[in-house]
Design a protein around this motif. Structure first.
Motif, short mmCIF file in Angstrom:
data_model
loop_
_atom_site.label_atom_id
_atom_site.label_comp_id
_atom_site.label_asym_id
_atom_site.label_seq_id
_atom_site.Cartn_x
_atom_site.Cartn_y
_atom_site.Cartn_z
N TYR A 110 0.85 -1.18 0.00
CA TYR A 110 0.00 0.00 0.00
C TYR A 110 0.89 1.23 0.00
O TYR A 110 1.86 1.30 0.75
CB TYR A 110 -0.87 0.04 1.25
N GLY A 111 0.59 2.19 -0.83
CA GLY A 111 1.39 3.41 -0.95
C GLY A 111 2.27 3.42 -2.18
O GLY A 111 2.68 4.49 -2.64
N ASP A 112 2.58 2.25 -2.73
CA ASP A 112 3.40 2.17 -3.94
C ASP A 112 2.60 2.58 -5.17
O ASP A 112 1.37 2.44 -5.20
CB ASP A 112 3.90 0.73 -4.18
N ALA A 113 3.30 3.03 -6.20
CA ALA A 113 2.69 3.17 -7.52
C ALA A 113 2.64 1.76 -8.11
O ALA A 113 3.66 1.07 -8.16
CB ALA A 113 3.52 4.10 -8.40
N VAL A 114 1.47 1.34 -8.55
CA VAL A 114 1.28 -0.03 -9.02
C VAL A 114 0.95 -0.02 -10.51
O VAL A 114 -0.15 0.35 -10.91
CB VAL A 114 0.16 -0.74 -8.23
N PRO A 115 1.92 -0.45 -11.35
CA PRO A 115 1.65 -0.50 -12.78
C PRO A 115 0.86 -1.76 -13.16
O PRO A 115 1.28 -2.87 -12.84
CB PRO A 115 3.05 -0.54 -13.39
N LEU A 116 -0.27 -1.55 -13.81
CA LEU A 116 -1.04 -2.68 -14.34
C LEU A 116 -0.66 -2.81 -15.81
O LEU A 116 -0.84 -1.88 -16.58
CB LEU A 116 -2.54 -2.42 -14.18
N PRO A 117 -0.13 -3.97 -16.19
CA PRO A 117 0.38 -4.13 -17.57
C PRO A 117 -0.73 -4.14 -18.60
O PRO A 117 -1.92 -4.23 -18.27
CB PRO A 117 1.10 -5.47 -17.51
N GLY A 118 -0.31 -4.06 -19.88
CA GLY A 118 -1.26 -4.15 -20.99
C GLY A 118 -2.01 -5.44 -20.95
O GLY A 118 -1.50 -6.44 -20.43
N PRO A 119 -3.21 -5.42 -21.40
CA PRO A 119 -3.92 -4.35 -22.10
C PRO A 119 -4.58 -3.33 -21.19
O PRO A 119 -5.26 -2.43 -21.66
CB PRO A 119 -4.98 -5.11 -22.90
N VAL A 120 -4.34 -3.42 -19.87
CA VAL A 120 -4.97 -2.47 -18.95
C VAL A 120 -4.26 -1.12 -19.01
O VAL A 120 -4.89 -0.08 -19.17
CB VAL A 120 -5.00 -3.03 -17.51
N ASP A 121 -2.95 -1.12 -18.84
CA ASP A 121 -2.12 0.09 -18.97
C ASP A 121 -2.58 1.24 -18.08
O ASP A 121 -2.84 2.35 -18.53
CB ASP A 121 -2.07 0.56 -20.44
N ILE A 122 -2.66 0.96 -16.79
CA ILE A 122 -2.99 1.96 -15.78
C ILE A 122 -1.94 1.84 -14.68
O ILE A 122 -1.52 0.74 -14.33
CB ILE A 122 -4.38 1.71 -15.17
N THR A 123 -1.53 2.98 -14.13
CA THR A 123 -0.69 2.96 -12.92
C THR A 123 -1.55 3.48 -11.77
O THR A 123 -2.06 4.61 -11.82
CB THR A 123 0.57 3.82 -13.09
N LEU A 124 -1.72 2.64 -10.76
CA LEU A 124 -2.56 2.98 -9.62
C LEU A 124 -1.78 3.75 -8.58
O LEU A 124 -0.67 3.36 -8.21
CB LEU A 124 -3.13 1.71 -8.99
N ASP A 125 -2.37 4.82 -8.06
CA ASP A 125 -1.84 5.54 -6.90
C ASP A 125 -2.52 4.92 -5.68
O ASP A 125 -3.72 5.09 -5.48
CB ASP A 125 -2.18 7.02 -7.02
N THR A 126 -1.77 4.17 -4.88
CA THR A 126 -2.37 3.39 -3.80
C THR A 126 -2.21 4.03 -2.42
O THR A 126 -2.50 3.38 -1.42
CB THR A 126 -1.77 1.97 -3.77
N GLU A 127 -1.79 5.27 -2.35
CA GLU A 127 -1.58 5.94 -1.06
C GLU A 127 -2.85 5.88 -0.20
O GLU A 127 -2.77 5.66 1.01
CB GLU A 127 -1.16 7.40 -1.30
N GLU A 128 -4.01 6.07 -0.79
CA GLU A 128 -5.26 6.08 -0.05
C GLU A 128 -5.52 4.77 0.68
O GLU A 128 -6.17 4.74 1.73
CB GLU A 128 -6.43 6.39 -0.99
#
Length: 195
Positions: free
Chosen positions: A171-189
């Motif tokens: 929790y708190g890390d930037a979490v890259p979701l690979p393709g085909p999703v291609d989103i980086t989650l901000d998990t600080e919350e």
């Protein structure tokens, strides 16, 4: 057959047809799944579980408005569609499930999501059995938000019923979701919901 008070009926082998009939007639307060031929009863989510799902929904909408994150969409999973699952979240192109029945094929799904519950069955179900079922259905990404360990585990590259890649983030890390999703989650919350 009706669900027992146990979360898992260890020796019950149900046909898909019997399972679907049982799921149709079960009370709305019970969510049933058929994983590896076994009847599973999903625990009722608590407030933090729902809040975490909404956090993820907002992130997906912000980064990928071309996709929809569906809560508890029924999916045909596992080899030859012999399983039925209701992931906490299913990410797919907008309108992908329009016109589908209660149990939709997994083709076209980009990611499934499970948020763990605090029950004795989480390890077997969310951490072990579901990744195999989702990989066997060639779902490109499986995201496990593990509240017990305060981690997000990203499974990707399904191959022969298993995910070849698995990366864990706190929790708190930037979490890259690979393709085909291609989103980086901000998990600080998510730190606000750690126990």
């Amino acid at each position: 057959m009706t669900p027992s008070t146990a979360d898992h009926v260890p020796h019950a082998q149900l046909s898909v047809e019997d399972f679907e009939q049982l799921a149709r007639t079960s009370p709305e307060t019970v969510t049933l799944e058929l994983i590896n031929g076994k009847l599973e009863v999903k625990p009722v989510p608590d407030g933090d579980h729902g809040t975490i799902f909404m956090w993820l929904l907002r992130q997906c909408m912000q980064h990928r408005p071309d996709l929809d994150l569906h809560p508890e969409q029924g999916l045909m999973v596992e080899a030859y569609r012999q399983g039925r699952a209701r992931p906490d979240g299913t990410l797919a192109p907008r309108r992908h499930f329009a016109g589908q029945g209660e149990w939709a094929p997994a083709e076209g799904v980009l990611m499934t999501v499970e948020v763990t519950s605090y029950d004795h069955d989480t390890d077997r179900s969310d951490r072990n059995e579901k990744p195999h079922g989702y990989a066997a259905s060639n779902i490109p990404v499986y995201l496990l938000i593990d509240r017990e360990s305060g981690t997000l585990v990203v499974h990707s590259e399904p191959d022969k019923g298993r995910y070849r890649q698995q990366h864990s983030y706190d929790y708190g890390d930037a979490v890259p979701l690979p393709g085909p999703v291609d989103i980086t989650l901000d998990t600080e919350e998510l730190k606000n919901y750690a126990r």
